[in-house]
Scaffold this motif. Structure first.
Motif, mmCIF file in Angstrom:
data_model
loop_
_atom_site.group_PDB
_atom_site.id
_atom_site.type_symbol
_atom_site.label_atom_id
_atom_site.label_comp_id
_atom_site.label_asym_id
_atom_site.label_seq_id
_atom_site.Cartn_x
_atom_site.Cartn_y
_atom_site.Cartn_z
ATOM 1 N N ARG A 4 0.678 -1.152 0.050
ATOM 2 C CA ARG A 4 -0.169 0.076 0.007
ATOM 3 C C ARG A 4 0.876 1.186 0.127
ATOM 4 N NH1 ARG A 4 -4.758 -1.798 4.445
ATOM 5 N NH2 ARG A 4 -4.290 -3.969 4.368
ATOM 6 N N GLU A 84 -6.702 -3.662 12.465
ATOM 7 C CA GLU A 84 -6.120 -3.423 11.103
ATOM 8 C C GLU A 84 -6.574 -1.857 10.712
ATOM 9 O OE1 GLU A 84 -6.626 -4.997 6.436
ATOM 10 O OE2 GLU A 84 -7.886 -5.792 8.007
ATOM 11 N N GLU A 85 -7.767 -1.441 11.041
ATOM 12 C CA GLU A 85 -8.187 -0.017 10.381
ATOM 13 C C GLU A 85 -7.370 0.819 11.330
ATOM 14 O OE1 GLU A 85 -12.114 2.594 11.347
ATOM 15 O OE2 GLU A 85 -12.256 0.257 11.494
ATOM 16 N N GLU A 88 -4.103 1.295 9.760
ATOM 17 C CA GLU A 88 -3.968 2.013 8.327
ATOM 18 C C GLU A 88 -4.149 3.371 8.647
ATOM 19 O OE1 GLU A 88 -4.077 2.915 4.529
ATOM 20 O OE2 GLU A 88 -4.068 0.563 5.318
ATOM 21 N N GLU A 89 -5.069 3.669 9.692
ATOM 22 C CA GLU A 89 -5.238 5.123 9.805
ATOM 23 C C GLU A 89 -4.232 5.915 10.658
ATOM 24 O OE1 GLU A 89 -8.671 7.675 12.293
ATOM 25 O OE2 GLU A 89 -8.765 5.809 12.172
ATOM 26 N N GLY A 92 -0.401 4.605 8.400
ATOM 27 C CA GLY A 92 -0.644 4.809 6.915
ATOM 28 C C GLY A 92 -0.493 6.072 6.434
ATOM 29 N N THR A 93 -1.053 7.069 7.312
ATOM 30 C CA THR A 93 -1.108 8.622 7.104
ATOM 31 C C THR A 93 -0.312 9.124 8.178
ATOM 32 O OG1 THR A 93 -3.353 8.146 6.278
ATOM 33 C CG2 THR A 93 -2.816 10.566 6.719
ATOM 34 N N TRP A 145 -1.911 -8.268 13.963
ATOM 35 C CA TRP A 145 -1.770 -7.657 12.799
ATOM 36 C C TRP A 145 -0.258 -7.313 12.678
ATOM 37 C CZ3 TRP A 145 -5.644 -8.192 9.322
ATOM 38 C CH2 TRP A 145 -6.740 -8.236 9.441
ATOM 39 N N TRP A 147 2.365 -4.709 10.574
ATOM 40 C CA TRP A 147 2.402 -3.609 9.633
ATOM 41 C C TRP A 147 4.071 -3.584 9.162
ATOM 42 C CZ3 TRP A 147 5.772 0.874 9.360
ATOM 43 C CH2 TRP A 147 5.147 1.858 8.614
ATOM 44 N N TYR A 155 4.072 0.594 2.514
ATOM 45 C CA TYR A 155 3.773 -0.555 3.640
ATOM 46 C C TYR A 155 2.929 -1.707 3.313
ATOM 47 C CZ TYR A 155 -0.458 2.060 4.426
ATOM 48 O OH TYR A 155 -1.763 2.764 4.182
ATOM 49 N N THR A 156 2.845 -2.555 4.129
ATOM 50 C CA THR A 156 2.145 -3.710 4.034
ATOM 51 C C THR A 156 1.438 -3.801 5.463
ATOM 52 O OG1 THR A 156 3.798 -5.306 4.593
ATOM 53 C CG2 THR A 156 3.294 -4.782 2.184
ATOM 54 N N ILE A 157 0.129 -4.557 5.238
ATOM 55 C CA ILE A 157 -0.467 -4.866 6.399
ATOM 56 C C ILE A 157 -1.015 -6.261 6.195
ATOM 57 C CG2 ILE A 157 -2.729 -4.553 8.050
ATOM 58 C CD1 ILE A 157 -2.385 -1.627 7.289
#
Length: 632
Positions: A4, A84-85, A88-89, A92-93, A145, A147, A155-157
């Protein structure tokens, strides 16, 4: 498994993070430990609000695990974890902070004290890592999870295995180069140093397995010589509870003294300790110390003022200069606040109202404590003043006297009548009813000032004189102008506010009678003086120098010691004692031998220069003139 991508702005921010935002690479550990502490805080708060059983504050900890062979450094916590969410949040940002969101949701709860609020500290790990892996399991969830990222490419999750709740951050440390030593972040001794420096007061234990040498069981006896074995044992690296957050009643002077000497590398106990806690508009804890003596570099350009700044127990800045005014630069210590507005790197402060509030309150507190010392322990205060009084006087002089009201009550000057250091308030209290001014005189030493001709008249009237021996003294008083309505006046000033110095009919007649002689002597000195006049201040001395205008003779000396080609000269006035036998001799010679008067004018002028501690232009000529006088 698909990689991602970070958002475009996140890529740019990550690049800045690695190369620009943080000044020192070593702070990555501070950031990751702070994040781990926040994760535990969230779970602990959740346990309290949701009445979750089986969770005790004593069960929480942070663990650091270096592995030299694998070149990995792992920072683990048993906090709230992420799903996971949330991965990502939050990861990932870049600049998306879960801690900040949590704090906003629970803003009314005073017990919430989240350290990391900007969502960028995690990415400081890339300054020292080729790859960052996060394995996390939310509390109460069956799923864990992973990351993983090697930098800006993405990155990957994916799902992972993890036995218990919490988060492991695994850094694959970069290989060392000629310019950068990354191996240090795998050394237990270095990791211990960094925890002690930045994270010593994190409220949960930070643990690491450390090698210890123990005597093997059954050895070290008469029958069997001692043998030792190396054992890995858990060691808690941080002290957790900072001394400044302890109740003052629990602490002894020795506790403060020991903390000061260890923290600020001094061999002597501090002269004064100030332990302050404040709540309200500016909430902070402060622990301040006034050293017994100045640091070796205190009066050099290399000296850096400032207090250590902590945010919720985490060291943010080693020297925050904005917390201290220059005139209190000798104060050492620290401030800990949870309300500061920090920028994304936590290394610089936003210059906001909060910081100014803290600085203002610290300034008032320091002044209050110094004034209390002055009133209750004069001997200790004078010890302080001998070390740092110059700094206070420079503070009065700087910024056009803006700090006069803050500092004037802390100043001491040597008194001609008391023969010791006195305050301006003590001087004013002893002033005579007819005394108009606070009088002072300047010189290199008290002994030299005491013999100055200019002080004779004031002494005859019993007026107290302040003896100024430091270069900055007269500049400071000039900037102050007055104290409690009483103006400062130099003993060398033309108008001393005394009846004998006022121009009378008799003095006018005397001056008129000697007008030609005075003009002749002025011309003989060829522009070295602005005027030659009869003095109203001299008693036993034949001559002295004074100055007209804003620059005094002492100020001239000080200014001319400074670097630069341009030299300053006061408007010098040669004053003669009309009642002295020397003046009678001058009058006699002026009528019979004017050339001799010309020679005597130069001799008297050089005499006056010597009295003032000013250099003679031609020492050989002066010596010759003295010899000629002796030979007559």
């Amino acid at each position: 498994m698909a990689t991602r991508e970070f958002k475009a702005e996140s890529k740019r921010l990550l690049d800045m993070m690695i190369h620009s935002i943080y000044t020192h690479r070593e702070i990555f550990l501070r950031e990751l430990i702070s994040n781990a502490s926040d994760a535990i805080d969230k779970l602990y708060y959740q346990a309290l609000t949701e009445d979750i059983s089986g969770l005790s504050r004593d069960d929480f900890f942070i663990r650091i695990t270096p592995d030299k062979d694998a070149r990995t450094l792992t920072i683990s916590d048993n906090g709230v974890g992420m799903n996971e969410e949330e991965l990502e949040e939050n990861l990932g940002t870049i600049a998306q902070s879960g801690s900040l969101a949590f704090k906003k949701e629970n803003d009314q709860n005073e017990e919430i004290d989240i350290i990391g609020q900007f969502g960028v500290g995690f990415y400081s790990a890339f300054m020292v890592s080729d790859k960052v892996t996060v394995i996390t399991k939310p509390y109460g969830s069956e799923k864990a999870w992973r990351w993983e990222s090697s930098g800006a490419e993405g990155y990957t999750i994916e799902e992972a295995e993890k036995a218990s709740h919490g988060t492991d951050i695994i850094l694959t440390i970069k290989p060392s180069t000629e310019d950068e030593n990354y191996d240090e972040f795998l050394e237990p001794y270095r990791l211990r140093e960094l925890v002690k420096k930045y994270s010593d007061y994190i409220r949960y234990p930070i643990k690491m397995q450390v090698e210890h040498s123990h005597l093997k069981e059954g050895t070290g006896t008469e029958d069997k010589p001692a043998e030792y074995e190396t054992v890995l044992e858990d060691e808690t690296l941080n002290s957790m509870v900072p001394i400044w957050k302890k109740n003052r009643s629990e602490l002894k002077p020795e506790d403060y003294n020991q903390f000061y000497k260890e923290k600020f590398f001094d061999f002597q106990d501090p002269l004064l300790t100030i332990h302050s806690s404040t709540e309200g508009a500016a909430t902070y804890n402060a622990l301040l110390f006034i050293p017994s003596r100045p640091p070796f570099d205190f009066y050099t350009k290399e000296f850096q003022k400032g207090l250590q700044l902590y945010a919720s127990g985490v060291l943010i800045m080693d020297k925050c200069a904005d917390l201290l005014p220059d005139y209190f630069s000798f104060v050492r210590g620290l401030v800990d606040s949870q309300d500061l507005s920090l920028n994304i790197s936590r290394e610089m402060l936003q210059h906001d109202r909060q910081l100014k509030l803290i600085a203002d309150r610290l300034t008032k507190k320091i002044k209050s404590e110094l004034k209390s010392m002055l009133e209750k322990d004069r001997e200790k205060y004078e010890t302080f003043y001998k070390s740092f009084g110059l700094t206070l006087k420079y503070g009065v002089y700087s910024d056009y006297g803006a700090h006069k009201d803050t500092l004037q009550d802390l100043l001491l000057f040597y008194s001609s009548s008391e023969k010791k250091l006195v305050t301006l308030a003590e001087y004013k209290e002893r002033m005579k009813e007819d005394q108009k001014y606070i009088y002072y005189a300047c010189g290199d030493t008290v002994e030299k000032i005491d013999r100055l001709p200019q002080t004779e008249l004031l002494k005859d009237h019993g007026y107290e004189i302040l003896y100024l021996t430091d270069d900055v003294d007269e500049f400071a008083l000039k900037m102050m102008r007055d104290f409690d309505g009483k103006e400062f006046r130099s003993a060398a000033d033309k108008d001393l506010g005394i009846e004998e110095t006022a121009e009378t009919e008799e003095s006018k007649a005397r001056a008129e009678e000697s007008k030609e002689l005075l003009r002749f002597m002025k011309d003989a000195l060829e522009g070295k003086v602005k005027d030659v006049r009869l003095s109203t201040r001299l008693k036993s001395h034949p001559v002295c120098l004074s100055a007209d205008g804003g620059i005094s003779l002492e100020m001239e000396k000080v200014l001319n010691t400074m670097p630069g080609d341009q030299k300053v000269q006061a408007e010098r006035v040669l004053e003669l004692n009309a009642d002295h036998p020397v003046f009678a001799k001058l009058k006699e010679l002026f009528a019979s031998n004017p050339d001799k008067v010309k020679s005597y004018a130069g001799l008297l002028y050089n005499q006056a220069l010597l009295i003032e501690g000013l250099p003679i232009e031609d020492p050989v000529a002066f010596s010759t003139a003295v010899c000629d006088l002796m030979a007559e």
